[in-house]
Motif scaffolding. Structure first.
Motif, PDB file in Angstrom:
ATOM      1  N   ILE A 127     -11.905   6.604  20.892  1.00 35.08           N
ATOM      2  CA  ILE A 127     -11.976   8.050  21.135  1.00 35.08           C
ATOM      3  C   ILE A 127     -12.292   8.780  19.833  1.00 35.08           C
ATOM      4  N   GLU A 128     -11.643   8.383  18.758  1.00 36.85           N
ATOM      5  CA  GLU A 128     -11.883   8.999  17.441  1.00 36.85           C
ATOM      6  C   GLU A 128     -13.329   8.785  16.998  1.00 36.85           C
ATOM      7  N   SER A 129     -13.870   7.587  17.209  1.00 35.62           N
ATOM      8  CA  SER A 129     -15.258   7.296  16.841  1.00 35.62           C
ATOM      9  C   SER A 129     -16.234   8.141  17.645  1.00 35.62           C
ATOM     10  N   VAL A 130     -15.999   8.273  18.951  1.00 29.96           N
ATOM     11  CA  VAL A 130     -16.857   9.107  19.795  1.00 29.96           C
ATOM     12  C   VAL A 130     -16.779  10.557  19.323  1.00 29.96           C
ATOM     13  N   TYR A 131     -15.583  11.011  19.026  1.00 29.11           N
ATOM     14  CA  TYR A 131     -15.366  12.381  18.523  1.00 29.11           C
ATOM     15  C   TYR A 131     -16.157  12.627  17.237  1.00 29.11           C
ATOM     16  N   LEU A 132     -16.084  11.694  16.293  1.00 32.77           N
ATOM     17  CA  LEU A 132     -16.747  11.872  15.001  1.00 32.77           C
ATOM     18  C   LEU A 132     -18.270  11.771  15.099  1.00 32.77           C
ATOM     19  N   LYS A 133     -18.766  10.904  15.986  1.00 33.72           N
ATOM     20  CA  LYS A 133     -20.211  10.668  16.045  1.00 33.72           C
ATOM     21  C   LYS A 133     -20.952  11.614  16.978  1.00 33.72           C
ATOM     22  N   THR A 134     -20.260  12.222  17.947  1.00 33.52           N
ATOM     23  CA  THR A 134     -20.967  13.066  18.920  1.00 33.52           C
ATOM     24  C   THR A 134     -20.764  14.557  18.704  1.00 33.52           C
ATOM     25  N   GLY A 135     -19.663  14.937  18.097  1.00 30.19           N
ATOM     26  CA  GLY A 135     -19.387  16.358  17.933  1.00 30.19           C
ATOM     27  C   GLY A 135     -18.678  16.972  19.128  1.00 30.19           C
ATOM     28  N   PHE A 136     -18.406  16.143  20.162  1.00 34.61           N
ATOM     29  CA  PHE A 136     -17.600  16.639  21.280  1.00 34.61           C
ATOM     30  C   PHE A 136     -16.171  16.845  20.795  1.00 34.61           C
ATOM     31  N   SER A 137     -15.403  17.618  21.552  1.00 39.99           N
ATOM     32  CA  SER A 137     -13.996  17.795  21.199  1.00 39.99           C
ATOM     33  C   SER A 137     -13.259  16.486  21.446  1.00 39.99           C
ATOM     34  N   LYS A 138     -12.049  16.384  20.888  1.00 43.86           N
ATOM     35  CA  LYS A 138     -11.260  15.157  21.112  1.00 43.86           C
ATOM     36  C   LYS A 138     -10.957  14.976  22.590  1.00 43.86           C
ATOM     37  N   LYS A 139     -10.680  16.081  23.277  1.00 41.18           N
ATOM     38  CA  LYS A 139     -10.380  16.000  24.713  1.00 41.18           C
ATOM     39  C   LYS A 139     -11.599  15.492  25.484  1.00 41.18           C
ATOM     40  N   GLU A 140     -12.781  16.037  25.171  1.00 41.06           N
ATOM     41  CA  GLU A 140     -14.010  15.592  25.837  1.00 41.06           C
ATOM     42  C   GLU A 140     -14.304  14.124  25.508  1.00 41.06           C
ATOM     43  N   SER A 141     -14.083  13.739  24.262  1.00 41.28           N
ATOM     44  CA  SER A 141     -14.304  12.356  23.851  1.00 41.28           C
ATOM     45  C   SER A 141     -13.371  11.421  24.607  1.00 41.28           C
ATOM     46  N   ALA A 142     -12.115  11.810  24.770  1.00 42.80           N
ATOM     47  CA  ALA A 142     -11.150  11.000  25.505  1.00 42.80           C
ATOM     48  C   ALA A 142     -11.574  10.869  26.965  1.00 42.80           C
ATOM     49  N   GLU A 143     -12.070  11.960  27.553  1.00 47.07           N
ATOM     50  CA  GLU A 143     -12.525  11.922  28.943  1.00 47.07           C
ATOM     51  C   GLU A 143     -13.719  10.994  29.110  1.00 47.07           C
ATOM     52  N   ILE A 144     -14.635  10.998  28.153  1.00 50.22           N
ATOM     53  CA  ILE A 144     -15.812  10.125  28.207  1.00 50.22           C
ATOM     54  C   ILE A 144     -15.389   8.659  28.151  1.00 50.22           C
ATOM     55  N   VAL A 145     -14.531   8.329  27.192  1.00 48.92           N
ATOM     56  CA  VAL A 145     -14.061   6.944  27.048  1.00 48.92           C
ATOM     57  C   VAL A 145     -13.322   6.507  28.305  1.00 48.92           C
ATOM     58  N   GLU A 146     -12.446   7.346  28.828  1.00 47.73           N
ATOM     59  CA  GLU A 146     -11.699   7.020  30.054  1.00 47.73           C
ATOM     60  C   GLU A 146     -12.653   6.820  31.230  1.00 47.73           C
ATOM     61  N   LEU A 147     -13.671   7.667  31.336  1.00 51.19           N
ATOM     62  CA  LEU A 147     -14.637   7.555  32.417  1.00 51.19           C
ATOM     63  C   LEU A 147     -15.377   6.223  32.360  1.00 51.19           C
ATOM     64  N   VAL A 148     -15.814   5.839  31.169  1.00 51.97           N
ATOM     65  CA  VAL A 148     -16.527   4.565  31.015  1.00 51.97           C
ATOM     66  C   VAL A 148     -15.622   3.401  31.415  1.00 51.97           C
ATOM     67  N   PHE A 149     -14.377   3.401  30.946  1.00 48.57           N
ATOM     68  CA  PHE A 149     -13.453   2.322  31.311  1.00 48.57           C
ATOM     69  C   PHE A 149     -13.165   2.307  32.802  1.00 48.57           C
ATOM     70  N   ASP A 150     -13.016   3.480  33.409  1.00 51.17           N
ATOM     71  CA  ASP A 150     -12.773   3.547  34.853  1.00 51.17           C
ATOM     72  C   ASP A 150     -13.961   2.999  35.639  1.00 51.17           C
ATOM     73  N   LEU A 151     -15.183   3.332  35.204  1.00 52.38           N
ATOM     74  CA  LEU A 151     -16.378   2.813  35.873  1.00 52.38           C
ATOM     75  C   LEU A 151     -16.454   1.293  35.771  1.00 52.38           C
ATOM     76  N   ILE A 152     -16.163   0.758  34.594  1.00 51.87           N
ATOM     77  CA  ILE A 152     -16.165  -0.696  34.404  1.00 51.87           C
ATOM     78  C   ILE A 152     -15.113  -1.333  35.297  1.00 51.87           C
ATOM     79  N   LYS A 153     -13.921  -0.767  35.303  1.00 51.01           N
ATOM     80  CA  LYS A 153     -12.813  -1.317  36.096  1.00 51.01           C
ATOM     81  C   LYS A 153     -13.127  -1.321  37.588  1.00 51.01           C
ATOM     82  N   THR A 154     -13.606  -0.195  38.122  1.00 52.64           N
ATOM     83  CA  THR A 154     -13.875  -0.134  39.560  1.00 52.64           C
ATOM     84  C   THR A 154     -15.022  -1.051  39.958  1.00 52.64           C
ATOM     85  N   THR A 155     -16.017  -1.179  39.096  1.00 55.11           N
ATOM     86  CA  THR A 155     -17.130  -2.086  39.377  1.00 55.11           C
ATOM     87  C   THR A 155     -16.646  -3.532  39.434  1.00 55.11           C
TER      88      THR A 155
END
Length: 94
Positions: free
Chosen positions: A7-35
């Motif tokens: 989450i910290e890496s996504v935050y630093l490299k994209t410029g999204f907020s920490k909350k948005e970065s956490a949501e992105i990471v969670e979304l990717v993991f959820d997609l992988i898990k459900t698949t």
């Protein structure tokens, strides 16, 4: 590396907020898990393949007592890294 580190890496490299970065990471993991829960294969170019495999039930042995036991059938997750990932890992160790 932990999820918080990702989450910290996504935050630093994209410029999204920490909350948005956490949501992105969670979304990717959820997609992988459900698949994977559906038994579908995940192929990520340049990274590798995640595959759910079925293992049949079999006879086993309790290592403490030596008694025979029935090991039930189950699904297992396997990961096979791509040649690109293998090369990157081996090049960084040189």
């Amino acid at each position: 590396m932990t999820k918080a580190d990702l989450i910290e890496s996504v935050y630093l490299k994209t410029g999204f907020s920490k909350k948005e970065s956490a949501e992105i990471v969670e979304l990717v993991f959820d997609l992988i898990k459900t698949t994977l829960e559906k038994g579908e294969k995940i192929k990520i170019a340049g990274f590798g393949n995640f595959v759910v495999k079925e293992k049949d039930s079999r006879r086993g042995r309790n290592p403490q007592t030596g008694d025979e036991i029935e090991i039930s059938s189950r699904r297992i997750l396997t990961f096979k890294p791509s040649q690109v990932l293998k090369g990157a890992i081996n090049d960084s160790n040189a």
